[in-house]
Every structure is written in C-alpha cells, then in structure tokens.
Design a protein around this motif. Structure first.
Motif: not given
Length: 266
Positions: A248-266
């Motif tokens: 989940p953290e790796q997928r969120e890091a990838t999404r955040a990178r592609l969307e140009g935003r900060r990752p949403r971490l638990a």
C-alpha cells in the motif's frame, strides 16, 4: 499528530510535531556540553521517543553557539560512581556511554544531525551515529579524547566503520580539528549548509513524507550490509524490495509521484 513538547532535566527539549521530532540540546552557556544532567536527559529522551508511535524523522541540534562541545570531563570525573555506570555494559553489550550515540538508531526514523560551532568528542560521536550530518562550513569537529589520555568510546567503532578509516584514526590519535568544509570533503559529514539547523529541520520534514516502510528498509540494509558477504547483501537487498513492491505505501508513493502531490500516509 498533535504537537507535543517535553523538557528533560532542563538540558534538552523535544518537540514532536507532524511526525518529526526536533531534539534541542539546551545548555547553551556551556556549549551544550554533556554534564551529568545532559547525559540523563539524552538517554531518557531516546527512550521516550522510542515509545512514541508515528515518529518518522528526528533532527538533533544545539541551541546557542555550538552543537555540543563534548563531555564535561571535570563534572563527570568528580562522580566516580557515574563513570563506572557509564562504562558498564547492559544485556546487549552496550554501555550507557555508547547508547548516548547509538541509541538514536532506535527512535523510529532516520536521524539528521545539524552541526555548528563546536562539535567535539561526545558531541561528534553522537553525530556520527546519525543517518545524515548537515554541517556549517566553519564548524569545528574533533575527537580530542586522546588529549585526556582517553579513547573515543561512544560506539565510534560501529558508527565510524563505514567512514574513511585513515581519517578516523588521524582524528583519534592526534585530536586535530576539522572544519565543516573539510569534514564534508573527507566524508565525515553529508553536506554543507550556512544554516544547518534550518536545513536539518527541512530535511527531516521531507524524510517524514517518504514511505516509512521503505525508509526503514533502507536504514536496515545500510546497517546490516557491512557485516555481510556480497551474496548476503544482494539477497537482503532483493528480499527487502520484494516486501515493499506492490504494498500500500509503495502504491501510494507511485500515485503521488504521478499526480504531483504529497503521498497520503497513514
């Protein structure tokens, strides 16, 4: 995370806010030397932080003109029972003196040391155990224990194992002082900054935005690799990666990178 401020023995202030712990050595009139109260404060702060959930980065800094001018030898030597205690190994084989430096590895996230002014003896050994060292160009770094007929003994054999051994030996045997600029050139510090305290804060805040599992894996690999064979290193590296990829953290890091935003971490 709700901001929390805690003071230890009137020597140390810890501000925990937004997953970043700012540890301020606060004995500025003595260049943050390690007297008995400072030693107790540092060890208690380590335990307190290790018990906190959600610490993702730590920055160590000193108030006033220096980071830490080293051990207050006169004050500590005047209490023989304290010296015996400092050099007594616990069940892990680590002495309290060594824990002053190496204990920061267990506080839950990468540690950034922001170095300025005097960074001597115990202060430098504590900094060497940090993950990253940011230093002012004109800071003065030294291991002067040899001048007191002593040897650097706060875990430098562990924290300095990956550094240039000729440089460490030179400093331990001569007690000579290095500038911050020279320390970076020789690999004892990571980077220069005219305002290392602010640079350390900014770096710690950025580290807190990284995947905690990926950060923990990177720190584990760096700590374990020196004692491993090449094959063991490669196996550990790939094993850690398999545990991260697709999570989940790796997928969120990838999404955040592609969307140009900060990752949403638990």
């Amino acid at each position: 995370m709700t901001a929390v401020t805690k003071i230890f023995h009137d020597r140390l202030q810890v501000i925990l806010d937004n997953h970043v712990a700012e540890v301020r050595l606060d004995h500025a009139e003595r260049h943050n030397c390690m007297d008995v109260a400072m030693i107790d404060a540092l060890l208690e702060a380590q335990v307190w932080l290790a018990e906190r959930v959600g610490v993702r980065a730590v920055v160590l800094l000193g108030e006033g003109e220096s980071f830490c001018s080293g051990l207050d030898v006169a004050a500590v030597v005047s209490t023989p029972e304290r010296i015996a205690w400092l050099l007594q190994p616990d069940a892990t084989g680590m002495t309290p003196a060594q824990r002053l430096a190496l204990g920061w590895r267990d506080v839950g996230g990468p540690v950034v040391a922001a170095l300025h002014g005097h960074v001597f003896g115990a202060g430098l050994q504590m900094a060497l155990a940090a993950d990253i060292r940011i230093v002012h160009p004109e800071a003065s770094l030294a291991l002067p224990e040899i001048e007191w007929g002593l040897v650097a003994d706060m875990g430098v054999s562990v924290s300095g194992a990956a550094l240039r051994q000729d440089v460490i030996h030179d400093m331990m045997l001569t007690g000579r002082h290095l500038s911050g600029e020279e320390a970076v050139i020789l690999g004892l510090a990571s980077r220069l900054d005219e305002d290392p305290r602010e640079g350390g804060r900014e770096l710690a805040q950025s580290l807190a935005l990284r995947s905690p599992r990926a950060v923990a894996a990177a720190r584990r690999l760096r700590r374990e690799a020196p004692a491993m064979s090449e094959r063991e290193c490669l196996e550990r590296e790939s094993g850690l990666q398999r545990n991260l990829i697709g999570g989940p953290e790796q997928r969120e890091a990838t999404r955040a990178r592609l969307e140009g935003r900060r990752p949403r971490l638990a």
